[in-house]
Design a protein around this motif. Sequence first.
Motif, PDB file in Angstrom:
ATOM      1  N   THR A  70      49.343  26.659  42.833  1.00 38.10           N
ATOM      2  CA  THR A  70      49.618  27.745  43.768  1.00 38.10           C
ATOM      3  C   THR A  70      48.815  28.981  43.397  1.00 38.10           C
ATOM      4  O   THR A  70      48.203  29.631  44.262  1.00 38.10           O
ATOM      5  CB  THR A  70      51.124  28.067  43.807  1.00 38.10           C
TER       6      THR A  70
ATOM      7  N   ASP B 197      45.717  30.640  45.621  1.00 45.48           N
ATOM      8  CA  ASP B 197      45.740  32.042  46.038  1.00 45.48           C
ATOM      9  C   ASP B 197      44.511  32.808  45.560  1.00 45.48           C
ATOM     10  O   ASP B 197      43.933  33.599  46.299  1.00 45.48           O
ATOM     11  CB  ASP B 197      47.001  32.741  45.524  1.00 45.48           C
TER      12      ASP B 197
ATOM     13  N   ARG C 160      41.642  40.172  42.780  1.00 45.76           N
ATOM     14  CA  ARG C 160      42.708  39.173  42.904  1.00 45.76           C
ATOM     15  C   ARG C 160      43.230  38.755  41.532  1.00 45.76           C
ATOM     16  O   ARG C 160      44.439  38.594  41.342  1.00 45.76           O
ATOM     17  CB  ARG C 160      42.208  37.935  43.648  1.00 45.76           C
TER      18      ARG C 160
END
Length: 126
Positions: free
Chosen positions: A20, A24, A90
């Motif tokens: 996950t 992302d 990020r």
Amino acid sequence: MTTRLEHVNIAVTDPKATATLLADLFDWHIRWEGAAMGDGYAVHVGTDSAYLALYRPGGKTLGTVARHSVEGGLNHIGVVVADLDAAERRVIDAGFVPHEHADYEPGRRFYFDGPDGVEYEVVSYA
């Protein structure tokens, strides 16, 4: 003969959580997940043409090994991105600390230590 790298399989403590996170960070998708050898569990995350197989062995405790010190050991995983600055934002927003920034011919890069102590190199050739 045409050859390309399809996947790399690494052992992690939580394949779903790591998949996950990587999806992302790098705009990847989960290609497959399910039971794996030795009563383990695996998640494949990446693109349509290449992926990381994240494997948790069943009933075994994972140990740690210092990077760059074991013959055949994993030193880091390299990921190419179009926008290095956006990728770094990020990574920081996800709570990781970028390090070892470098401009080199033909691109720019940084590293970060992700889950389970796996180091990722993020590079852009743009």
